[in-house]
Design a protein around this motif. Structure first.
Motif, short mmCIF file in Angstrom:
data_model
loop_
_atom_site.label_atom_id
_atom_site.label_comp_id
_atom_site.label_asym_id
_atom_site.label_seq_id
_atom_site.Cartn_x
_atom_site.Cartn_y
_atom_site.Cartn_z
N TRP A 133 0.83 -1.21 0.00
CA TRP A 133 0.00 0.00 0.00
C TRP A 133 0.86 1.25 0.00
O TRP A 133 0.47 2.29 -0.55
N GLU A 134 2.03 1.17 0.61
CA GLU A 134 2.97 2.30 0.58
C GLU A 134 3.43 2.56 -0.85
O GLU A 134 3.54 3.72 -1.28
N ALA A 135 3.68 1.47 -1.61
CA ALA A 135 4.09 1.62 -3.01
C ALA A 135 2.96 2.23 -3.85
O ALA A 135 3.21 3.07 -4.72
N ILE A 136 1.72 1.82 -3.58
CA ILE A 136 0.57 2.39 -4.30
C ILE A 136 0.41 3.87 -3.99
O ILE A 136 0.17 4.69 -4.88
N LYS A 137 0.52 4.21 -2.71
CA LYS A 137 0.38 5.61 -2.31
C LYS A 137 1.44 6.48 -2.98
O LYS A 137 1.14 7.58 -3.47
N LYS A 138 2.66 5.99 -3.04
CA LYS A 138 3.75 6.76 -3.64
C LYS A 138 3.56 6.92 -5.14
O LYS A 138 3.76 8.00 -5.69
N ALA A 139 3.14 5.83 -5.81
CA ALA A 139 3.01 5.87 -7.27
C ALA A 139 1.80 6.68 -7.72
O ALA A 139 1.87 7.44 -8.69
N GLU A 140 0.68 6.53 -7.03
CA GLU A 140 -0.55 7.18 -7.45
C GLU A 140 -0.84 8.48 -6.72
O GLU A 140 -1.85 9.12 -6.98
N GLN A 141 0.04 8.84 -5.77
CA GLN A 141 -0.11 10.08 -5.01
C GLN A 141 -1.48 10.13 -4.31
O GLN A 141 -2.15 11.16 -4.28
N GLN A 142 -1.86 8.99 -3.72
CA GLN A 142 -3.14 8.92 -3.02
C GLN A 142 -2.98 9.32 -1.56
O GLN A 142 -1.93 9.13 -0.95
N LYS A 143 -4.04 9.88 -1.00
CA LYS A 143 -4.05 10.24 0.41
C LYS A 143 -4.67 9.08 1.19
O LYS A 143 -5.83 9.12 1.61
N ILE A 144 -3.88 8.04 1.38
CA ILE A 144 -4.34 6.86 2.11
C ILE A 144 -3.36 6.54 3.23
O ILE A 144 -2.24 7.06 3.25
N SER A 145 -3.79 5.70 4.15
CA SER A 145 -2.92 5.26 5.24
C SER A 145 -2.49 3.82 4.98
O SER A 145 -3.28 2.89 5.18
N PRO A 146 -1.26 3.60 4.51
CA PRO A 146 -0.79 2.23 4.27
C PRO A 146 -0.86 1.35 5.51
O PRO A 146 -1.25 0.18 5.42
N LEU A 147 -0.52 1.92 6.68
CA LEU A 147 -0.56 1.12 7.90
C LEU A 147 -1.98 0.75 8.27
O LEU A 147 -2.25 -0.40 8.67
N GLY A 148 -2.90 1.69 8.13
CA GLY A 148 -4.30 1.40 8.44
C GLY A 148 -4.86 0.33 7.53
O GLY A 148 -5.58 -0.57 7.98
N ARG A 149 -4.52 0.39 6.24
CA ARG A 149 -5.02 -0.61 5.30
C ARG A 149 -4.35 -1.96 5.52
O ARG A 149 -4.90 -3.00 5.16
N ALA A 150 -3.16 -1.95 6.09
CA ALA A 150 -2.47 -3.21 6.40
C ALA A 150 -3.07 -3.87 7.62
O ALA A 150 -3.30 -5.09 7.64
#
Length: 321
Positions: free
Chosen positions: A66-83
């Motif tokens: 999810w961290e890779a997705i956030k970085k590539a797509e510039q999304q405002k998401i929480s990788p840790l929360g989704r994990a």
């Protein structure tokens, strides 16, 4: 952006070329695709790390992706929360990975919904079985196996990830060195694993070991327990209109309660009836269960004023049924 038909310069938000009139949406979509470099690791290593860390590595795995997705797509998401709450987001993630791999010609396939369902079921069943009291050895082994097998649905996803990454990364290497985070997780998981195993199978430790480690032999523990019980009450003690607790005595491997019954109809009384009647209250009492787990039996002797006698005994096995 230019029209692919007439090379006319276009604004980014138009759907038709203002010169030739042909649609340009397909061209725009193709140019807006973002390549994602997901978390690379071999499927075998993913399985090993998941087992060694008792499933903790799966949280790390989801977080890195999810961290890779956030970085590539510039999304405002929480990788840790989704994990941490992967059960709610795993289906969308599995689908996104498959779409990425398919764009690069990935020939294999999987059902994101099916993998997500299996993953969630393994997590829920494994955690649910772990909360059952009075389990047997077979049930303990079953829930441990289910709990550590939750990585299985992730293997198909990891294969698609590695294919995708091999197409977009020069000199792709899925066998990278262990990171500090992976090493820390492995140590924590290893410690957690043994704590769970010791807690789960502690009932299999010989009673002689339990007794000696607490400073008492079984007979001494029985004697001390009886002393505490008798010190907390005045005997004889009226239990109800027909039942009186006369005495509590220490036997070599049991605590025996002596009751007197008066004015009762004994036509339906039997040892089996009394044991069935007392069973739930005996097995649901935490203090009693603790004694039974140390192989200290609970015995109940009944003397009826008309002369009949009844005797029942509870062992650890009676509360495992």
């Amino acid at each position: 952006m230019n029209c692919k038909h007439c090379d006319n310069k276009l604004a980014n938000d138009v759907k038709f070329c203002n010169k030739c009139g042909k649609p340009v949406e397909a061209e725009k979509i193709e140019k807006d695709i973002v390549e994602i470099e997901y978390f690379s690791i071999s499927p075998k290593r993913l399985a090993l790390m998941s087992v060694l860390t008792w499933g903790l590595y799966e949280i790390f795995w989801f977080y890195k992706n999810w961290e890779a997705i956030k970085k590539a797509e510039q999304q405002k998401i929480s990788p840790l929360g989704r994990a941490i709450f992967a059960v709610f987001y795993c289906n969308g993630f599995f689908k996104k990975v498959l779409q990425s791999a398919k764009r690069h010609g990935y020939s294999d396939s999987y059902s994101p919904g099916m993998l997500a369902t299996v993953y969630i079921i393994l997590l829920l069943v494994g955690n649910g079985l772990s909360r059952i009291e009075n389990t047997t050895l077979e049930l303990d082994v079953l829930w441990l196996l289910i709990l550590i097998s939750s990585f299985i649905p992730l293997l198909s996803v990891q294969k698609a990830i590695n294919f995708n990454n091999s197409k977009i990364i020069p000199n792709f290497d899925r066998n990278r060195k262990f990171s500090k985070g992976e090493i820390i997780l492995t140590v924590i998981g290893f410690i957690w694993f043994w704590l769970v195993v010791l807690g789960t199978f502690s009932s299999l430790i010989p009673d002689s070991y339990n007794s000696s480690s607490s400073g008492y032999t079984t007979a001494e523990l029985v004697t001390e327990t009886v002393k505490e019980v008798k010190a907390s009450m005045i005997l004889p003690s009226k239990i109800d209109e027909v039942t009186t607790l006369v005495d509590v005595t220490a036997e070599p491997t049991a605590i025996r309660h002596h009751y007197m019954l008066s004015g009762v109809d004994t036509s339906k009384l039997s040892n089996d009836y009394l044991k069935s009647y007392l069973g739930s209250s005996i097995c649901e009492n935490a203090d009693t269960k603790n004694l039974l787990n140390q192989n200290i039996n609970m015995e109940y002797s009944y003397l009826v004023d008309s002369g009949e006698r009844y005797f029942i005994s509870f062992t650890k096995a009676d509360c495992l049924q």
